[in-house]
Design a protein around this motif. Structure first.
Motif, short mmCIF file in Angstrom:
data_model
loop_
_atom_site.label_atom_id
_atom_site.label_comp_id
_atom_site.label_asym_id
_atom_site.label_seq_id
_atom_site.Cartn_x
_atom_site.Cartn_y
_atom_site.Cartn_z
N GLY A 20 46.43 30.75 42.80
CA GLY A 20 45.48 31.84 42.77
C GLY A 20 44.88 31.97 41.38
N THR A 21 44.16 33.07 41.19
CA THR A 21 43.46 33.31 39.93
C THR A 21 44.24 34.30 39.07
OG1 THR A 21 41.33 32.88 40.97
CG2 THR A 21 41.30 34.09 38.89
N PHE A 22 44.36 33.95 37.81
CA PHE A 22 45.08 34.78 36.84
C PHE A 22 44.18 35.06 35.63
CE2 PHE A 22 48.27 32.54 39.23
CZ PHE A 22 49.33 33.42 39.36
N ARG A 23 44.51 36.12 34.92
CA ARG A 23 43.96 36.30 33.58
C ARG A 23 44.98 35.71 32.61
NH1 ARG A 23 43.76 41.41 30.18
NH2 ARG A 23 44.69 42.43 31.99
N ALA A 24 44.57 34.69 31.89
CA ALA A 24 45.46 34.04 30.93
C ALA A 24 45.33 34.73 29.58
CB ALA A 24 45.11 32.56 30.81
N VAL A 25 46.44 35.27 29.09
CA VAL A 25 46.46 35.96 27.81
C VAL A 25 47.36 35.17 26.87
CG1 VAL A 25 46.93 38.13 26.62
CG2 VAL A 25 46.16 38.16 29.02
N ALA A 26 46.73 34.35 26.03
CA ALA A 26 47.49 33.57 25.04
C ALA A 26 47.65 34.43 23.79
CB ALA A 26 46.76 32.28 24.71
N PHE A 27 48.86 34.43 23.24
CA PHE A 27 49.07 35.25 22.05
C PHE A 27 50.05 34.57 21.10
CE2 PHE A 27 52.15 36.55 25.17
CZ PHE A 27 53.30 36.93 24.48
N ARG A 28 49.81 34.80 19.82
CA ARG A 28 50.65 34.23 18.77
C ARG A 28 51.56 35.32 18.22
NH1 ARG A 28 46.86 32.98 15.63
NH2 ARG A 28 46.44 30.90 16.49
N LEU A 34 52.26 32.77 26.43
CA LEU A 34 51.22 32.99 27.43
C LEU A 34 51.67 34.03 28.43
CD1 LEU A 34 48.43 31.96 28.50
CD2 LEU A 34 49.74 30.45 30.01
N ALA A 35 50.79 34.99 28.70
CA ALA A 35 51.00 35.94 29.79
C ALA A 35 49.96 35.65 30.87
CB ALA A 35 50.86 37.38 29.30
N LEU A 36 50.42 35.53 32.11
CA LEU A 36 49.53 35.34 33.25
C LEU A 36 49.51 36.64 34.05
CD1 LEU A 36 50.49 31.76 34.50
CD2 LEU A 36 48.54 32.42 33.08
N VAL A 37 48.33 37.23 34.13
CA VAL A 37 48.17 38.51 34.82
C VAL A 37 47.43 38.27 36.13
CG1 VAL A 37 47.30 40.86 34.65
CG2 VAL A 37 48.02 39.64 32.56
N HIS A 38 48.05 38.67 37.23
CA HIS A 38 47.43 38.50 38.55
C HIS A 38 47.07 39.88 39.10
CE1 HIS A 38 46.47 36.65 42.37
NE2 HIS A 38 47.24 37.52 42.99
N GLY A 39 45.87 39.97 39.68
CA GLY A 39 45.42 41.24 40.23
C GLY A 39 45.15 42.24 39.12
N ASN A 40 45.36 43.50 39.44
CA ASN A 40 45.09 44.58 38.49
C ASN A 40 46.30 45.51 38.41
OD1 ASN A 40 42.17 44.10 37.78
ND2 ASN A 40 42.03 44.25 40.01
N PRO A 41 47.33 45.10 37.68
CA PRO A 41 48.50 45.98 37.54
C PRO A 41 48.08 47.33 36.96
CG PRO A 41 48.96 43.78 36.66
CD PRO A 41 47.49 43.84 36.93
N ALA A 42 48.37 48.38 37.68
CA ALA A 42 47.88 49.70 37.30
C ALA A 42 48.73 50.31 36.19
CB ALA A 42 47.88 50.61 38.52
N PRO A 43 48.09 50.79 35.12
CA PRO A 43 48.85 51.51 34.09
C PRO A 43 49.60 52.69 34.69
CG PRO A 43 46.61 51.06 33.36
CD PRO A 43 46.66 50.71 34.82
N GLY A 44 50.79 52.91 34.22
CA GLY A 44 51.60 54.01 34.71
C GLY A 44 52.46 53.67 35.91
N THR A 45 52.31 52.45 36.44
CA THR A 45 53.15 52.03 37.56
C THR A 45 54.24 51.09 37.06
OG1 THR A 45 51.75 50.11 38.06
CG2 THR A 45 51.18 52.20 39.12
#
Length: 205
Positions: A20-28, A34-45
């Protein structure tokens, strides 16, 4: 105030994968992770999250000595099936933090009969030197404060909570034991405190 990730140490893009499709968040943060974010995890959940330690032999090459590759696959599939979630891939965690060369040296001793813990300590290495602070920092960057953590490791829960991330629930991530990894899994259960109930009925032990 907890340390945050500087803007120059982070980059984001869309990553399309066979799952599927992810938002790839590479960070140093020490190493590059690397963080792979799928969908829209809702803040506060209570966001479904896997914090995965790098394991080149298992994740890339399918080693049956451990269950790391199976857990990585299962975590990604679970996140996609749920519709949202985050997988954080922490580099520099090879061999519970001792590095690839040292880990391969422990494999020699494991083939001679030592388990995953004793093979490391007999070479003078600590049992576990992994740092989970980068995972907590990227979760805060993503607006996540509370998670349902896919893990069998109580120390990982404690580490995230020590760094300000609430673990609302632990979601088991159990791989099927085999003749190749039963000693490894048994040592993780008996010496590292991992919750691995599937070992009780393994016919090959």
């Amino acid at each position: 105030m907890p340390k945050s990730i500087a803007s120059e140490d982070i980059a984001e893009s869309t990553l399309v994968t066979r799952r599927g499709t992810f938002r790839a968040v590479a960070f140093r943060d020490g190493a590059e992770h690397l963080a792979l974010v799928h969908g829209n995890p809702a803040p506060g959940t209570d966001v479904l999250v896997r914090v995965h330690s790098e394991c080149m032999t298992g994740d890339l090459f399918g080693s049956t000595r451990c269950e790391c590759g199976e857990q990585l696959d299962a975590a990604l599939e679970t996140i996609v099936a749920e519709g949202s979630g985050i997988l954080i891939y922490l580099r520099g965690h090879e061999g519970r933090g001792i590095g690839l060369v040292a880990k391969i040296r422990t494999h020699i001793l494991q083939d001679e009969g030592l388990d995953t813990v004793d093979s490391a300590t007999s070479l003078g290495f600590p049992v576990d030197v992994r740092d989970y602070a980068p995972a907590a920092r990227v979760l805060r960057h993503l607006g996540v404060r509370s998670v349902r953590l896919m893990s069998n490791n109580p120390d990982k829960i404690a580490a995230l909570e020590d760094h300000g991330i609430r673990v609302a629930a632990r979601v088991p991530l159990l791989a099927q034991p085999s003749a190749d990894n039963i000693r490894y899994l048994t040592a993780k259960r008996d010496k590292l405190g991992h919750d691995l109930p599937q070992l009780e009925n393994f016919a090959g032990k």
